[in-house]
Design an enzyme around this catalytic site. Structure first.
Site: not given
Length: 639
Positions: A319, A403
């Site tokens: 990520e 998120c």
């Protein structure tokens, strides 16, 4: 002859520091951002709350998350709640809403019910694995959750004046201060996912309690020191540190002490939150070493590892970042949260030094990397934001790991804070958004009213209102994309070059009510090229107009997008389409399309393919994927 280097004090004095303004001091009244903010208040926040209810976030009986019971969510799910609390609190600060206020009170009571007698507060390690408290700070996000909880507590207090959540998070912070540090009997650990560091600075600023600032400094300074804490805690768990799935502590920026780091590495969101905390600490306790660290990392990012959209993070694997110039388009990760973190960091850097390069990147991230992450109606989201799609990438209403949605919401609800900063002697205008700023400079109240159709038009008018004449400097950013601009004060032209400082036109005078400044910035369509070492973009070009990056979509170009060729000499025109995608400026121009029909079943030929004329149509990147499913690309072939 030898020359001496400037001292830290001289270097600091050479910078133009300023202070953030509360988002409540800026009223946004334009046709671009204001409708989006209204949709977040009216649609997004209620829908998020309903999603959390559907997933049993607030009902322990339905959750059934004791060991062995399923389904069990991801370990840091409580940050969905706390980021929603922050977004809702920011909204209440500018738009009172009794129903939303009641929902917040109910949610805060739920949070309070989780807090333990010693002050500890984490839902996972209270309800699911209480025996594992602080056993795996590398992976299990306890301090990350604490950070978002603290940010929510600060926002709720500032937005409502209530201390209900602030007292809860202060009690938790006191517990953390008793638990972590260099003193005997304390843990010398820190978070695998930075966030607590910047949150503690926020808590210090609202409470004045220096222990919170000291704890933030500890978490930053201890990170990456030897013996490595994550190695030691792994051994205590009975694990071999060499079995860490990421194989390197670059993943969480703990591979070496922060002051020794020279490259932006690892998980992109973690990096941005850590760097934001570094800037906060420099602001509170001037530290030349930390300032230079931030400068070094910023330069490495923007020169080698940044997408043109303000996206960061090249791969899903970590990520985050890979290697220099590795910026794939189709598989770009470019998480929405990472662009938000980039905006947060550059906003803090602007407060250390009013340099337009930081505001340029702040603007790029907000208008492109972040804004693409939410649909026009505020109901669907991108987690990742690729720069190319085959037609199979779409926004969705929620994620198992959610998120990004509340992070986007809290960013939009706090947008006003990014427009200006102020010092004792100056007002700095960083973003051009129609509305009114109620500011204070040198003890004088100043109202700055902006009128503009930005980002579609580069004309900005600012009118000043003061109780009495006052001396100060007004700074207007000339964006890096702007190649021609004109400025006038009360109808008289000002020569920009005579007033430019670090990308800002500074006008110092005795200001009076009614003074009017008009800035006109040309907004031609620009063709932008990538560094030759970005292999993905060799012989390709991107289009930019003003702060917006553009893309091609199949909905406008009924041919395979990779068949389109845009000549470098093409004359590109733009026009506003008020009924298209909420009202956008569209770019059109002559191109060619490679033909494939005559190839039949043939895979290779000795002659190049034929081509025919095509009128290319491009739309702003942030509005892609709002019509029928189809291809998209930012980078267009030139050959």
């Amino acid at each position: 002859m030898t020359s001496s280097s400037p001292t830290s004090t001289q270097q600091a004095d050479a910078r133009r520091g300023s202070n953030a303004v509360a988002h409540t001091t800026v009223t946004i009244e334009d046709t671009f951002w204001a409708p989006r903010l209204q949709r977040v208040r009216e649609n997004t926040l209620p829908m998020m709350y309903e999603q959390m209810k559907l997933n049993n976030y607030f009902d322990s009986e339905k959750r059934g998350w004791k060991r062995g019971m399923h389904p069990i969510p991801y370990v840091f799910w409580e940050t969905d709640i706390t980021k929603w609390v922050e977004a809702a609190s920011l909204s209440l600060a500018t738009h009172p809403d009794a129903q939303l206020d009641t929902l917040l009170d109910t949610t805060i009571e739920f949070i309070r019910s989780i807090q333990q007698p010693d002050g500890y507060l984490n839902i996972w390690f209270t309800e699911v694995e209480p025996e594992k408290r602080w056993s795996n700070m590398r992976d299990l996000h306890e301090l990350y959750c604490a950070g978002h909880l603290i940010e929510a507590g600060v926002a709720h207090f500032q937005g409502t004046g209530k201390r209900s959540l602030l007292d809860i998070v202060s009690r938790y912070a006191d517990y953390l201060d008793r638990t972590f540090g260099l003193e005997e009997g304390k843990k010398r650990g820190y978070s695998g996912h930075p966030e607590i560091e910047l949150a503690l600075v926020k808590l210090y600023r609202v409470t004045g309690e220096k222990r919170y600032l000291n704890l933030s400094q500890y978490f930053v300074d201890e990170r990456g020191k030897q013996p490595h804490y994550f190695d030691e805690e792994a051994r205590l768990r009975g694990d071999d540190p060499r079995d860490f799935w990421a194989q390197t502590y670059e993943y969480n920026q703990s591979h070496m002490p922060i002051r020794e780091q020279r490259e932006v590495v690892g998980h992109a969101v973690r990096a941005m939150y850590l760097y934001s905390a570094i800037a906060d600490l420099v602001k509170e306790r001037y530290d030349e070493s930390l300032f230079q660290t931030g400068e070094r990392l910023w330069h490495h990012l923007v020169s080698k590892r940044l997408y043109i959209t303000g996206g960061i993070g090249s791969t899903e694997k970590n990520e985050g970042f890979t290697e220099d110039y590795d910026l794939p388009n189709l598989t770009a990760y470019a998480e929405s949260c990472a662009s938000i973190g980039l905006a947060m960091w550059n906003h803090r850097l602007l407060q250390l030094d009013a340099d337009s390069r930081y505001a340029d990147l702040l603007e790029r991230a907000l208008y492109n990397g972040m804004l693409s992450g939410i649909s026009l109606d505020g109901s669907k989201y991108f987690y990742v934001n690729p720069l190319e799609s085959k037609g199979d990438h779409h926004r969705v209403g929620w994620f198992k790991c959610a998120c990004c949605p509340p992070n986007i919401a809290r960013t939009l609800m706090s947008l006003g804070q990014y427009v200006y900063t102020v010092s004792d002697t100056d007002i700095f205008t960083h973003l051009y958004i129609q509305g009114t700023g109620e500011l204070s400079v040198g003890g004088h109240n100043v109202k700055v009213k902006q009128e503009t159709k930005y980002p579609w038009d580069g004309a900005i008018s600012l009118e000043m209102t003061l109780d009495e004449p006052a001396d100060f400097g007004l700074n207007l950013r000339i964006p890096g994309w702007c190649q021609a601009a004109q400025l006038s004060l009360n109808g008289e032209a000002i020569v920009l070059d005579n007033h430019l400082q670090k990308g800002y036109v500074r006008i110092e005078r005795r200001w009076q009510s009614g003074d009017q400044i008009v800035l006109n910035m040309a907004m031609p369509v620009m063709q932008v090229y990538a560094h030759p070492d970005v292999r993905e973009n060799s012989n390709r070009v991107a289009l930019q107009r003003g702060p917006l990056i553009y893309c091609l979509e199949g909905a406008d170009n009924a041919v395979p997008l990779h068949h389109i060729r845009l000549p470098e000499t093409a004359t590109l025109e733009s026009h506003f389409e008020p009924e298209l995608l909420g009202g956008i400026t569209v770019i059109e121009g002559p191109a060619t399309v490679v033909e494939s029909e005559d190839w039949s079943e043939t895979l290779y030929k000795t002659a190049p393919p034929q081509s025919h004329a095509h009128t290319l149509t491009a739309i702003p990147y942030y509005v892609w994927d709002h019509r029928q499913a189809g291809e998209m690309c930012v980078w267009i072939s030139t050959k």
